[in-house]
Write an enzyme that holds these catalytic residues in place. Sequence first.
Site, PDB file in Angstrom:
ATOM      1  N   LYS A 208      47.983  44.594  -8.207  1.00 52.22           N
ATOM      2  CA  LYS A 208      46.791  43.968  -7.649  1.00 52.22           C
ATOM      3  C   LYS A 208      46.595  42.556  -8.184  1.00 52.22           C
ATOM      4  CE  LYS A 208      44.617  48.154  -6.069  1.00 52.22           C
ATOM      5  NZ  LYS A 208      43.418  49.011  -6.001  1.00 52.22           N
ATOM      6  N   ARG A 245      47.998  55.673  -9.814  1.00 49.31           N
ATOM      7  CA  ARG A 245      48.611  55.466  -8.497  1.00 49.31           C
ATOM      8  C   ARG A 245      49.381  54.148  -8.546  1.00 49.31           C
ATOM      9  NH1 ARG A 245      47.205  52.720  -3.836  1.00 49.31           N
ATOM     10  NH2 ARG A 245      47.741  53.742  -1.852  1.00 49.31           N
TER      11      ARG A 245
END
Length: 265
Positions: A208, A245
């Site tokens: 991210k 994840r």
Amino acid sequence: MTGIWGILNVTPDSFSDGGRYLDAEAAVMHARRLRADGATVIDVGGESTRPGAERVAPAEEQARVLPVIAALAESGIPVSIDTLNADTAVAAVHAGARIVNDVSGGLADDRMLAAVAPTGADIALGHWRGPSSDMYARAQYGRAAREVAGELRERMAAAAAAGIAPARLIVDPGIGFAKSGAQNWEVLRGLDEIVALGSRVLVGTSRKRFLAETLPGEDADEGRRDLATAVTSALAARDGVWAVRVHDVAATRDALAVLGAWDGI
């Protein structure tokens, strides 16, 4: 032991790997590699939730994911469906998915919780304050971790009211969703408040933007983001999260192994 969810984006436009696994055969092969690398669950998504992403018609989403889910489930691989759509969630469970992963916590589709309840599937409820197209407009917090925990508690109550037993719930603080970089770090530092909710906790930091913004220099390529992801995943595991994840399962598997040795587990 903290589980590792392997991300499988069957999309043309996901922020990191869009288009790589749009073909069902390529998607299944990649999922099997992720499983061999140590993934405990394969999280299959057919709609990008990157910032600014547009919604996908449910029929198109299902055409992308259902053949992949069916093939993986048939071979005994645990599968989660990453979707905002109740119809897709139910169809995916019928195809073999064991978990519904709704990053909106049931807010994007008000039928989601009632639809999942009779299926018996587990459900991951993400922290969310609005669609990807304008989510940063809602990134206003006083104490981010505490507010995220409070809003997740509300989604847990909504799930219970819909008939979903607490044992079926997973909560996700929604790193990257309606949060600035600094707010993401604040939530991660306050993971104990999320864990204290009493449900299993899933955390996804993989590749991210806030990780790239944190790394020195200007070349925060995929490999550097994967290393940063592995570090944050290990730190989250130390804080008691149930699963992480990630895109690069092997790197996180190795980081968790080192953490286990360090802690004498």
